[in-house]
Design an enzyme around this catalytic site. Structure first.
Site, short mmCIF file in Angstrom:
data_model
loop_
_atom_site.label_atom_id
_atom_site.label_comp_id
_atom_site.label_asym_id
_atom_site.label_seq_id
_atom_site.Cartn_x
_atom_site.Cartn_y
_atom_site.Cartn_z
N GLU A 4 10.22 -5.65 3.64
CA GLU A 4 10.75 -6.89 2.85
C GLU A 4 10.56 -6.64 1.85
O GLU A 4 10.22 -7.54 0.60
CB GLU A 4 9.86 -7.92 3.71
N HIS A 22 -3.27 -37.98 11.60
CA HIS A 22 -1.57 -38.63 11.04
C HIS A 22 -0.27 -37.81 12.62
O HIS A 22 1.04 -37.81 11.92
CB HIS A 22 -0.81 -38.90 10.59
N GLY A 79 -5.10 -4.77 5.72
CA GLY A 79 -4.41 -5.47 4.51
C GLY A 79 -5.09 -6.90 4.70
O GLY A 79 -4.71 -7.65 3.32
N ARG A 80 -5.13 -7.69 5.87
CA ARG A 80 -5.68 -8.65 5.79
C ARG A 80 -6.78 -8.99 4.81
O ARG A 80 -7.27 -10.39 5.50
CB ARG A 80 -5.49 -9.57 7.59
N LYS A 132 0.77 -1.15 -0.06
CA LYS A 132 0.06 0.19 -0.38
C LYS A 132 0.73 1.06 0.16
O LYS A 132 1.07 2.14 -1.04
CB LYS A 132 -0.59 0.02 1.05
N GLU A 134 -4.11 -11.19 14.40
CA GLU A 134 -3.76 -9.88 14.30
C GLU A 134 -5.01 -8.79 14.29
O GLU A 134 -5.01 -7.89 15.05
CB GLU A 134 -3.43 -9.50 12.31
N LYS A 163 8.75 -3.78 13.71
CA LYS A 163 9.24 -2.71 12.42
C LYS A 163 9.71 -1.55 12.81
O LYS A 163 11.00 -1.74 12.54
CB LYS A 163 7.90 -2.42 11.41
#
Length: 528
Positions: free
Chosen positions: A210, A382, A265-266, A204, A351, A492
């Site tokens: 990153e 399993h 964002g999410r 954004k 979050e 951050k």
């Protein structure tokens, strides 16, 4: 309001302290199953009868929702009130999939019109890539699409692409790079044909550390491979709102697709962040994905509590978290295509509701968001199901499957569904007697069953929206703000302090003794 001050919360505390019914007894009543099953169109059957609740429990939970104004809070979100108060923003991911044309004004701007305009730009671009009308620097068609993002700019589109692979153009290879660990980008670049690769940079602000590190390295690689800095113009797309930074990177306005501060964002897969999914599926199937989510938006807004799937999901989670002491929640899709769904929900839920301060700025005195985790069945059987069956933790679980598979191996699907159905029964009923105590199963382990007719783009949109609205309702009842993420920001900020210390040879700044020693150790090894 503080939920613990409501009459319903206090009644639920008293009710839970004397609740000792077992699912073996509760499930002998066929009327219970019909009362606690919701069939939504020809899309989904939701069965919540395998939960440690009675009609009294559900009545008290409904009262809690009424006293805390959950339905009214949902309407406030839909109409664009600035419910993300710590950032002064509206929360309108629902507007991204709303086909209505009546204006929805936020600060005097029609957000539905904004979303529709950008969506149709995205559709035109995606379909041009698929048809070969958009080509690379040397005139070749694209057959590699690389999404560079992190968090919501990666988890949502990556999960949805994996889930909907049967509907995608298999001649297009979609890749995702998120980790700033160089291994992620390095291994991706090894697979690419530079002349046929389109990079989507999803950030954004266009400043995410990153994402921009990976984007800059990808640009340097492409220029090295093609020998012309001008190649950036045709091989890079920005999914961002920062036009100045995007232009400085070398991406044209024609290749820039934006979204707005009312899109978290999410919750952004419905926006331009969904570009890799849109390219993979085409605009028609992507629109079906949006339509499925909008169907749930209407359901969440209109259905009464006992027929409202996300409200029931949220209420059950509150019952276990706050009154029966469950600290985690398992999401168990019996569908390999949904193998990234639990990872996606980890961000969406933790979050959002991983908060310890309420809307009045006070520290909460009650539990909020649980740990969310899971893996696909039958693999999980399993691995960790032993803990759910016989461990000391109470772990409510969601089981998700489809009646009709999106692959031709129907004998496999029968085996998958037999396990899906048997596990919820085994968890509920257990095995009260056995020759040895090691083979005794207490049962009484609660599960929800989500049984889709088929996992189509429409169904996936609906599934995601169910969990989005569950998260909203829980956050509202807990009196917290689900749509900020200040805890993410702290890490951050501190990383930006450490980075120049790792890269330089000057004095190390003020840190705790452990961190200072670790920085010195890394510098010593790196500098020989």
């Amino acid at each position: 309001m503080n939920p613990t001050k409501t009459r319903a919360w206090q009644a639920l505390e008293a009710h839970s302290s004397s609740f000792n019914l077992h699912l073996r007894d509760l499930l002998t009543d066929p009327a219970r199953v019909s009362a606690q099953t919701i069939r939504l169109d020809d899309l989904l059957l939701f069965d919540y009868s395998k939960h440690r609740v009675t009609e009294e429990t559900l009545g008290l939970l409904e009262q809690l929702f009424v006293e805390t104004g959950a339905a009214e809070g949902f309407q406030a979100m839909l109409r664009g009130d600035k419910i993300n108060a710590t950032e002064g923003r509206a929360v309108l991911h629902t507007a991204l999939r709303d086909p209505r044309t009546e204006p929805l004004l936020v600060d005097g701007v029609d957000v539905r019109a904004l979303a529709s305009g950008e969506r149709h730009r995205m559709y035109a671009f995606a379909d041009a890539v698929r048809a070969g009308r958009k080509r690379g620097h040397t005139g070749l068609r694209f057959n590699h699409i690389v999404n560079i993002g992190i968090g919501g700019s990666d988890l949502g589109p990556r999960m949805a692409y994996e889930a909907l692979k049967p509907f995608s153009d298999r001649d297009l290879q979609i890749h995702f790079v998120s980790n700033v660990d160089g291994a992620d980008l390095h291994e991706c670049l090894r697979q690419l044909d530079p002349e046929r690769t389109l990079f989507l940079v999803a950030s954004k602000t266009f400043t995410t550390q990153e994402t921009m590190a990976n984007a800059e390295a990808a640009r340097a690689w492409l220029i090295q491979q093609l020998g012309d800095p001008a190649c950036t113009e045709k091989h890079f797309v920005a999914l961002s709102t920062n036009a100045e930074k995007v232009a400085a990177f070398g991406i044209t306005p024609e290749h820039t697709f934006g979204f707005w501060d009312w899109v978290g964002g999410r919750y952004s897969v419905w926006s331009a962040i969904g570009m890799p999914l849109c390219i993979a599926l085409g605009s028609e199937q992507f629109q079906s994905f949006l339509d499925g989510a909008h169907r749930i938006d209407r359901h969440a807004a209109e259905a009464p509590f006992r027929q409202n799937i996300p409200q029931i999901m949220a209420a059950l989670g509150i019952w276990y978290r706050n009154f029966l002491g469950a600290s985690s929640h398992a999401v168990l899709p019996y569908d390999q295509y949904l193998h990234r769904f639990a990872a996606y929900l980890q961000q969406a839920d933790m979050e959002s509701n991983g908060k310890s301060v309420d809307r009045d700025g006070n520290r909460v005195t009650y539990a909020t968001g649980p740990v969310v985790w899971g893996e696909p069945g039958t693999n999980g059987q399993h691995a960790f199901y032993q803990l759910i069956h016989q461990g000391t933790e109470l772990i409510p679980s969601d089981f998700i499957a489809s009646v009709h598979p999106q692959h031709p191996l129907h004998a496999h699907h029968a085996k998958l569904l037999s396990n899906f159905l048997a596990q919820t029964e085994a968890l509920a009923l257990g095995r009260p007697t056995a020759p040895t105590p090691y083979k005794v199963f207490e049962g009484n382990k609660p599960t929800s069953t989500f049984l889709f007719d088929a996992l189509t783009p429409y169904a996936l949109g609906a599934l995601i929206a169910l969990y989005e609205h569950k998260i909203f309702f829980q956050g509202h009842v807990w009196n917290i703000y689900p749509y900020d993420q200040w805890g993410v920001e702290l890490g951050k900020e501190m990383a930006n302090i450490v980075l120049p210390e790792l890269e330089g040879d000057g004095p190390i700044g003020t840190h705790d003794a452990s961190t200072a020693a670790l920085i010195a150790h890394v510098r010593g090894l790196q500098q020989g």
